[in-house]
Design an enzyme around this catalytic site. Structure first.
Site, PDB file in Angstrom:
ATOM      1  N   ASN A   1       9.832  14.766  49.428  1.00 37.78           N
ATOM      2  CA  ASN A   1       8.545  14.109  49.173  1.00 37.78           C
ATOM      3  C   ASN A   1       7.576  15.203  48.756  1.00 37.78           C
ATOM      4  O   ASN A   1       7.138  16.000  49.588  1.00 37.78           O
ATOM      5  CB  ASN A   1       8.081  13.398  50.456  1.00 37.78           C
ATOM      6  CG  ASN A   1       6.667  12.844  50.322  1.00 37.78           C
ATOM      7  OD1 ASN A   1       6.087  12.837  49.225  1.00 37.78           O
ATOM      8  ND2 ASN A   1       6.108  12.381  51.433  1.00 37.78           N
TER       9      ASN A   1
ATOM     10  N   LYS B   1       4.599  14.980  47.734  1.00 35.81           N
ATOM     11  CA  LYS B   1       3.186  14.698  48.073  1.00 35.81           C
ATOM     12  C   LYS B   1       2.284  15.027  46.881  1.00 35.81           C
ATOM     13  O   LYS B   1       2.715  14.890  45.741  1.00 35.81           O
ATOM     14  CB  LYS B   1       2.795  15.423  49.367  1.00 35.81           C
ATOM     15  CG  LYS B   1       3.774  15.106  50.501  1.00 35.81           C
ATOM     16  CD  LYS B   1       3.301  15.553  51.872  1.00 35.81           C
ATOM     17  CE  LYS B   1       4.358  15.202  52.925  1.00 35.81           C
ATOM     18  NZ  LYS B   1       3.955  15.509  54.297  1.00 35.81           N
TER      19      LYS B   1
ATOM     20  N   HIS C   1       4.305   5.722  54.365  1.00 34.02           N
ATOM     21  CA  HIS C   1       4.225   7.095  54.872  1.00 34.02           C
ATOM     22  C   HIS C   1       3.016   7.210  55.811  1.00 34.02           C
ATOM     23  O   HIS C   1       1.985   6.593  55.571  1.00 34.02           O
ATOM     24  CB  HIS C   1       4.094   8.092  53.714  1.00 34.02           C
ATOM     25  CG  HIS C   1       4.295   9.505  54.172  1.00 34.02           C
ATOM     26  ND1 HIS C   1       3.291  10.224  54.766  1.00 34.02           N
ATOM     27  CD2 HIS C   1       5.394  10.302  54.163  1.00 34.02           C
ATOM     28  CE1 HIS C   1       3.781  11.415  55.100  1.00 34.02           C
ATOM     29  NE2 HIS C   1       5.049  11.492  54.742  1.00 34.02           N
TER      30      HIS C   1
ATOM     31  N   GLU D   1       0.850   9.397  56.148  1.00 33.84           N
ATOM     32  CA  GLU D   1      -0.396   9.837  55.506  1.00 33.84           C
ATOM     33  C   GLU D   1      -1.110   8.657  54.862  1.00 33.84           C
ATOM     34  O   GLU D   1      -2.329   8.621  54.794  1.00 33.84           O
ATOM     35  CB  GLU D   1      -0.097  10.958  54.494  1.00 33.84           C
ATOM     36  CG  GLU D   1       0.193  12.264  55.228  1.00 33.84           C
ATOM     37  CD  GLU D   1       1.139  13.208  54.506  1.00 33.84           C
ATOM     38  OE1 GLU D   1       1.355  13.050  53.290  1.00 33.84           O
ATOM     39  OE2 GLU D   1       1.686  14.109  55.186  1.00 33.84           O
TER      40      GLU D   1
ATOM     41  N   GLU E   1       9.608   9.543  61.043  1.00 35.95           N
ATOM     42  CA  GLU E   1       8.795  10.750  60.880  1.00 35.95           C
ATOM     43  C   GLU E   1       7.720  10.762  61.959  1.00 35.95           C
ATOM     44  O   GLU E   1       6.655  10.158  61.784  1.00 35.95           O
ATOM     45  CB  GLU E   1       8.115  10.754  59.504  1.00 35.95           C
ATOM     46  CG  GLU E   1       9.068  10.758  58.335  1.00 35.95           C
ATOM     47  CD  GLU E   1       8.421  11.364  57.082  1.00 35.95           C
ATOM     48  OE1 GLU E   1       9.022  12.295  56.534  1.00 35.95           O
ATOM     49  OE2 GLU E   1       7.332  10.919  56.672  1.00 35.95           O
TER      50      GLU E   1
ATOM     51  N   GLY F   1       4.327  18.640  58.821  1.00 31.94           N
ATOM     52  CA  GLY F   1       3.516  19.753  58.328  1.00 31.94           C
ATOM     53  C   GLY F   1       3.009  20.667  59.432  1.00 31.94           C
ATOM     54  O   GLY F   1       2.141  21.506  59.207  1.00 31.94           O
TER      55      GLY F   1
ATOM     56  N   SER G   1       8.887  18.626  59.340  1.00 37.29           N
ATOM     57  CA  SER G   1       9.226  20.050  59.436  1.00 37.29           C
ATOM     58  C   SER G   1      10.725  20.336  59.366  1.00 37.29           C
ATOM     59  O   SER G   1      11.234  21.205  60.078  1.00 37.29           O
ATOM     60  CB  SER G   1       8.606  20.673  60.698  1.00 37.29           C
ATOM     61  OG  SER G   1       7.194  20.585  60.636  1.00 37.29           O
TER      62      SER G   1
END
Ligand code: 13P
Length: 252
Positions: free
Chosen positions: A9, A11, A95, A97, A167, A173, A213
């Site tokens: 991904n 991003k 996702h 985010e 996730e 991250g 990660s």
């Protein structure tokens, strides 16, 4: 048996030229692998050129989001049929985010997943708890709610080609990975939920990726777990050496 899927991904990163360059280099480094699949998800503007560069090279193209309407007065949105038109086979939906920063709800995620399926795209549906939810011992409740609502109204036949990604938000991250056992426990729990909704045969076919990660030095151990069927990789997918090492995992 489930074929592992190693997905990048990207991003909000990389220009068209950079994306085409990375995709091409990656295709070179991962050519000839037949026991696993590779997918990359660049930004919308790079999809068509990356798709062209990857033609016949064995890497799947995914988008990072999709809107549920096919066409019409929806300024700024991109639909599932248009993603197919750009060369996509997959699309990431829900996702964290998007849930956190753009207010995506469980209902939105369900609409997006169903629109993807209808257009013949494979949705990669992301679920996962926040740190606060994990500390309160609520990770199973959160994952239960997200999985059930994302797949509401999806037939068992369609469900078998859906891909899920666990996730945990606290591992994205941050450099903190869920331990392989922690991740596998939730993956097993998700597979149990899928069995309850769609039966064992379908649940055994659905791939559940881990994201958060994932790096060259932890991928082997993660992929050694029975319910971890692949990875959804952010940061480490932006560099050809690290992502191709991740794609070339050997079960630890
Ligand atoms: P990182 O691999 O950078 O933690 O990102 C994970 C992710 O969000 C993939 O979708």
């Amino acid at each position: 048996m489930r074929t592992p899927l190693m997905a990048g991904n990207w991003k909000l990163n990389l220009t068209i030229d950079e994306a085409v360059g990375l995709a091409t280099a990656l295709a070179g480094q991962t050519a000839g692998l037949t026991d696993r699949e590779v997918m990359i998800a660049p930004v919308f503007t790079a999809l068509a050129p990356v798709g062209k560069a990857l033609e016949g090279r064995g890497i799947y193209l995914g988008a990072q989001d999709v809107y549920w309407e096919s066409s019409g007065a929806w300024t700024g949105e991109v639909s599932a049929p248009l993603l197919k038109d750009a060369g996509c086979s997959h699309v990431i939906v829900g996702h964290s985010e998007r849930r956190q920063h753009f207010g995506e709800t469980d209902e939105d995620v369900n609409r997006k997943a169903r629109a993807a399926i209808k257009a013949g795209l494979l949705p990669v549906i992301c679920v996962g708890e926040t740190l606060e939810e994990r500390e309160a011992g609520r990770e199973r409740d959160v994952v239960h709610r997200m999985v059930k609502s994302a797949l509401e109204g999806v037939s068992p036949e369609d469900a078998s080609s859906v891909i899920l990604a666990y996730e945990p938000v606290w591992a994205i991250g941050t450099g903190k990975t869920a331990s392989p056992d922690q991740a596998d426990e939730i993956h097993g729990y998700i597979r149990g939920l899928l069995s309850g909704s769609f039966g064992d045969i379908v649940a055994d076919r659905i791939r559940i990726l881990y994201g958060g990660s994932v790096k060259p030095d932890n991928v082997d151990e993660l992929m050694g777990k029975p319910h971890i069927d692949g990875a959804l990789v952010g940061g480490a997918s932006l560099e050809v050496d690290s992502f191709s090492r991740i794609v070339r995992f050997e079960k630890g």
